[in-house]
Design a protein around this motif. Structure first.
Motif, PDB file in Angstrom:
ATOM      1  N   ALA A 108       0.821  -1.209   0.000  1.00  0.00           N
ATOM      2  CA  ALA A 108       0.000   0.000   0.000  1.00  0.00           C
ATOM      3  C   ALA A 108       0.856   1.259   0.000  1.00  0.00           C
ATOM      4  CB  ALA A 108      -0.940  -0.003   1.204  1.00  0.00           C
ATOM      5  N   ILE A 109       1.885   1.305   0.853  1.00  0.00           N
ATOM      6  CA  ILE A 109       2.700   2.522   0.915  1.00  0.00           C
ATOM      7  C   ILE A 109       3.633   2.627  -0.292  1.00  0.00           C
ATOM      8  CG2 ILE A 109       2.502   2.742   3.416  1.00  0.00           C
ATOM      9  CD1 ILE A 109       5.248   1.519   3.720  1.00  0.00           C
ATOM     10  N   GLU A 166       1.239  15.329  -1.796  1.00  0.00           N
ATOM     11  CA  GLU A 166       0.152  14.398  -1.479  1.00  0.00           C
ATOM     12  C   GLU A 166       0.713  13.035  -1.080  1.00  0.00           C
ATOM     13  OE1 GLU A 166      -3.654  12.773  -0.939  1.00  0.00           O
ATOM     14  OE2 GLU A 166      -2.832  14.806  -0.881  1.00  0.00           O
ATOM     15  N   LYS A 167       1.779  12.599  -1.733  1.00  0.00           N
ATOM     16  CA  LYS A 167       2.403  11.334  -1.348  1.00  0.00           C
ATOM     17  C   LYS A 167       2.869  11.383   0.103  1.00  0.00           C
ATOM     18  CE  LYS A 167       4.091  10.058  -5.963  1.00  0.00           C
ATOM     19  NZ  LYS A 167       5.280   9.799  -6.801  1.00  0.00           N
ATOM     20  N   VAL A 168       3.552  12.454   0.465  1.00  0.00           N
ATOM     21  CA  VAL A 168       4.055  12.600   1.835  1.00  0.00           C
ATOM     22  C   VAL A 168       2.894  12.655   2.830  1.00  0.00           C
ATOM     23  CG1 VAL A 168       5.285  14.130   3.414  1.00  0.00           C
ATOM     24  CG2 VAL A 168       6.223  13.676   1.140  1.00  0.00           C
ATOM     25  N   ARG A 169       1.826  13.358   2.469  1.00  0.00           N
ATOM     26  CA  ARG A 169       0.669  13.452   3.368  1.00  0.00           C
ATOM     27  C   ARG A 169       0.079  12.074   3.626  1.00  0.00           C
ATOM     28  NH1 ARG A 169      -4.579  13.235   3.757  1.00  0.00           N
ATOM     29  NH2 ARG A 169      -4.822  12.535   1.601  1.00  0.00           N
ATOM     30  N   ARG A 170      -0.099  11.296   2.575  1.00  0.00           N
ATOM     31  CA  ARG A 170      -0.682   9.962   2.745  1.00  0.00           C
ATOM     32  C   ARG A 170       0.250   9.038   3.525  1.00  0.00           C
ATOM     33  NH1 ARG A 170      -3.975   8.372  -2.811  1.00  0.00           N
ATOM     34  NH2 ARG A 170      -4.948  10.419  -3.152  1.00  0.00           N
ATOM     35  N   LEU A 171       1.538   9.129   3.258  1.00  0.00           N
ATOM     36  CA  LEU A 171       2.492   8.291   3.984  1.00  0.00           C
ATOM     37  C   LEU A 171       2.536   8.673   5.457  1.00  0.00           C
ATOM     38  CD1 LEU A 171       5.297   8.168   1.277  1.00  0.00           C
ATOM     39  CD2 LEU A 171       3.895   6.241   2.039  1.00  0.00           C
ATOM     40  N   ASP A 172       2.422   9.965   5.748  1.00  0.00           N
ATOM     41  CA  ASP A 172       2.341  10.400   7.141  1.00  0.00           C
ATOM     42  C   ASP A 172       1.098   9.818   7.814  1.00  0.00           C
ATOM     43  OD1 ASP A 172       4.691  11.842   7.272  1.00  0.00           O
ATOM     44  OD2 ASP A 172       3.748  13.757   6.716  1.00  0.00           O
ATOM     45  N   GLY A 173       0.024   9.669   7.063  1.00  0.00           N
ATOM     46  CA  GLY A 173      -1.187   9.067   7.605  1.00  0.00           C
ATOM     47  C   GLY A 173      -0.969   7.621   8.006  1.00  0.00           C
ATOM     48  N   PHE A 174      -0.222   6.887   7.186  1.00  0.00           N
ATOM     49  CA  PHE A 174       0.093   5.494   7.528  1.00  0.00           C
ATOM     50  C   PHE A 174       1.010   5.436   8.746  1.00  0.00           C
ATOM     51  CE2 PHE A 174      -1.604   4.352   3.382  1.00  0.00           C
ATOM     52  CZ  PHE A 174      -2.135   3.091   3.632  1.00  0.00           C
ATOM     53  N   ALA A 175       1.949   6.360   8.837  1.00  0.00           N
ATOM     54  CA  ALA A 175       2.838   6.391   9.996  1.00  0.00           C
ATOM     55  C   ALA A 175       2.036   6.633  11.273  1.00  0.00           C
ATOM     56  CB  ALA A 175       3.903   7.474   9.821  1.00  0.00           C
ATOM     57  N   ASP A 195      -7.600   8.504  10.021  1.00  0.00           N
ATOM     58  CA  ASP A 195      -8.718   8.352   9.096  1.00  0.00           C
ATOM     59  C   ASP A 195      -8.873   6.887   8.697  1.00  0.00           C
ATOM     60  OD1 ASP A 195      -9.847   8.332   6.145  1.00  0.00           O
ATOM     61  OD2 ASP A 195     -10.409  10.264   7.018  1.00  0.00           O
ATOM     62  N   ALA A 196     -10.107   6.503   8.365  1.00  0.00           N
ATOM     63  CA  ALA A 196     -10.385   5.121   7.969  1.00  0.00           C
ATOM     64  C   ALA A 196      -9.632   4.726   6.701  1.00  0.00           C
ATOM     65  CB  ALA A 196     -11.883   4.932   7.767  1.00  0.00           C
ATOM     66  N   ALA A 197      -9.187   5.699   5.923  1.00  0.00           N
ATOM     67  CA  ALA A 197      -8.445   5.408   4.694  1.00  0.00           C
ATOM     68  C   ALA A 197      -7.121   4.706   4.992  1.00  0.00           C
ATOM     69  CB  ALA A 197      -8.186   6.700   3.924  1.00  0.00           C
ATOM     70  N   PHE A 198      -6.662   4.797   6.232  1.00  0.00           N
ATOM     71  CA  PHE A 198      -5.383   4.190   6.608  1.00  0.00           C
ATOM     72  C   PHE A 198      -5.586   2.927   7.433  1.00  0.00           C
ATOM     73  CE2 PHE A 198      -4.781   8.841   6.265  1.00  0.00           C
ATOM     74  CZ  PHE A 198      -3.953   8.851   5.150  1.00  0.00           C
ATOM     75  N   GLU A 199      -6.686   2.227   7.162  1.00  0.00           N
ATOM     76  CA  GLU A 199      -7.014   1.020   7.921  1.00  0.00           C
ATOM     77  C   GLU A 199      -5.906  -0.030   7.816  1.00  0.00           C
ATOM     78  OE1 GLU A 199     -10.451  -2.457   8.259  1.00  0.00           O
ATOM     79  OE2 GLU A 199     -10.660  -0.829   6.803  1.00  0.00           O
ATOM     80  N   THR A 200      -5.262  -0.110   6.656  1.00  0.00           N
ATOM     81  CA  THR A 200      -4.176  -1.074   6.498  1.00  0.00           C
ATOM     82  C   THR A 200      -3.055  -0.795   7.501  1.00  0.00           C
ATOM     83  OG1 THR A 200      -4.672  -1.321   4.140  1.00  0.00           O
ATOM     84  CG2 THR A 200      -2.499  -2.053   4.874  1.00  0.00           C
ATOM     85  N   GLY A 201      -2.793   0.474   7.763  1.00  0.00           N
ATOM     86  CA  GLY A 201      -1.802   0.833   8.774  1.00  0.00           C
ATOM     87  C   GLY A 201      -2.261   0.447  10.174  1.00  0.00           C
ATOM     88  N   THR A 202      -3.556   0.599  10.435  1.00  0.00           N
ATOM     89  CA  THR A 202      -4.093   0.211  11.736  1.00  0.00           C
ATOM     90  C   THR A 202      -3.982  -1.294  11.936  1.00  0.00           C
ATOM     91  OG1 THR A 202      -5.641   2.072  11.691  1.00  0.00           O
ATOM     92  CG2 THR A 202      -6.134   0.266  13.211  1.00  0.00           C
TER      93      THR A 202
END
Length: 254
Positions: free
Chosen positions: A16-17, A30-39, A49-56
């Motif tokens: 995913a990342i 935008e890439k950095v923002r999304r990756l920060d969300g996974f972190a 956010d629920a968009a980062f469920e894989t990270g959760t």
């Protein structure tokens, strides 16, 4: 069997990342923002956010397995670098990237399956070698689609090669010289990786790593004798199977 569900979660997370970092339609910001969300999800931030469920799910797996989160965060750090950095000054610069973009995968598997007597030394060497092999396999596509060049800039300059040469269907002698130099350095990495099957605690990981080393050796030979700017260089099904069987047998008795 106990490790498989965790490996599956880790694979989905890493894919995913990686897909974010390699998406040509996203801006660097935008890439950095999304990756920060996974972190944040791996850290356990309650506002994720629920968009980062894989990270959760990755965080839950890490808690269940006892593997530290460092490996997951190192991958994010490397992929954030991919979003903003397209060139590498020298071999050491490239290895510093590989130690965060490739080595964490081996480190994760070692920690998940009981450790290794030499820590991460031989695993890092193998993962870094595999990363360079992949860079050479994809060098033309990486340049054309993402303007990324993982060939050391100082070696390019010394050989008289330019990045524009990657846009051709055949390597120039100058570019070929740089690729060969990368392959020689990769061969040295694979020498350092050879103790891996005898150092890991898991017999099954010993079998797998021995097979992967044979696959890497075979790919280095094919990359040396074929042009990476031509059709993608891969092993045949029979060649791949041979590496798997021979490597697994060697690893079984390691």
């Amino acid at each position: 069997p106990k490790a498989r569900p965790h490996v599956a979660v880790f694979y989905r997370y890493a894919r995913a990342i990686d897909d974010i970092a390699d998406n040509p339609d996203l801006s660097a910001e935008e890439k950095v923002r999304r990756l920060d969300g996974f972190a944040a999800a791996v850290h356990g931030d309650g506002s994720v956010d629920a968009a980062f469920e894989t990270g959760t799910r990755m965080r839950e797996s890490l808690i269940g397995s006892g593997v530290p989160e460092r490996h997951c965060l190192d991958l994010i750090d490397a992929f954030k670098q991919d979003a903003v950095k397209n060139r590498y000054d020298d071999w050491d610069d490239l290895m510093e990237y590989c130690i965060r973009s490739a080595a964490p995968v081996g480190r994760y598997l070692i920690d998940l399956t009981g450790g290794a007597t030499d820590g991460y030394v031989s695993s890092d060497a193998l993962c870094n070698a595999l990363q360079v092999i992949n860079h050479l396999q994809d060098c033309k596509d990486d340049y054309r689609s993402l303007d990324r060049v993982y060939l050391p800039a100082d070696w390019m300059e010394e050989a008289g090669a330019t990045v524009e040469m990657l846009d051709a269907d055949r390597s120039t002698p100058e570019l070929r010289a740089v690729m060969d130099r990368c392959l020689y350095a990769t061969r040295d990495l694979l020498k350092d990786a050879r103790p891996l099957p005898t150092s890991v605690a898991s017999r099954r990981l010993a079998m797998e790593s021995a097979a992967i080393i044979r696959i890497a050796d075979a790919l280095v030979v094919k990359l040396r004798t074929n042009d990476p700017l031509g059709p993608r260089i891969e092993l045949t099904k029979s060649g791949y199977a041979s590496c798997i069987v021979r490597g697994a047998i060697a690893g079984l008795f390691a």
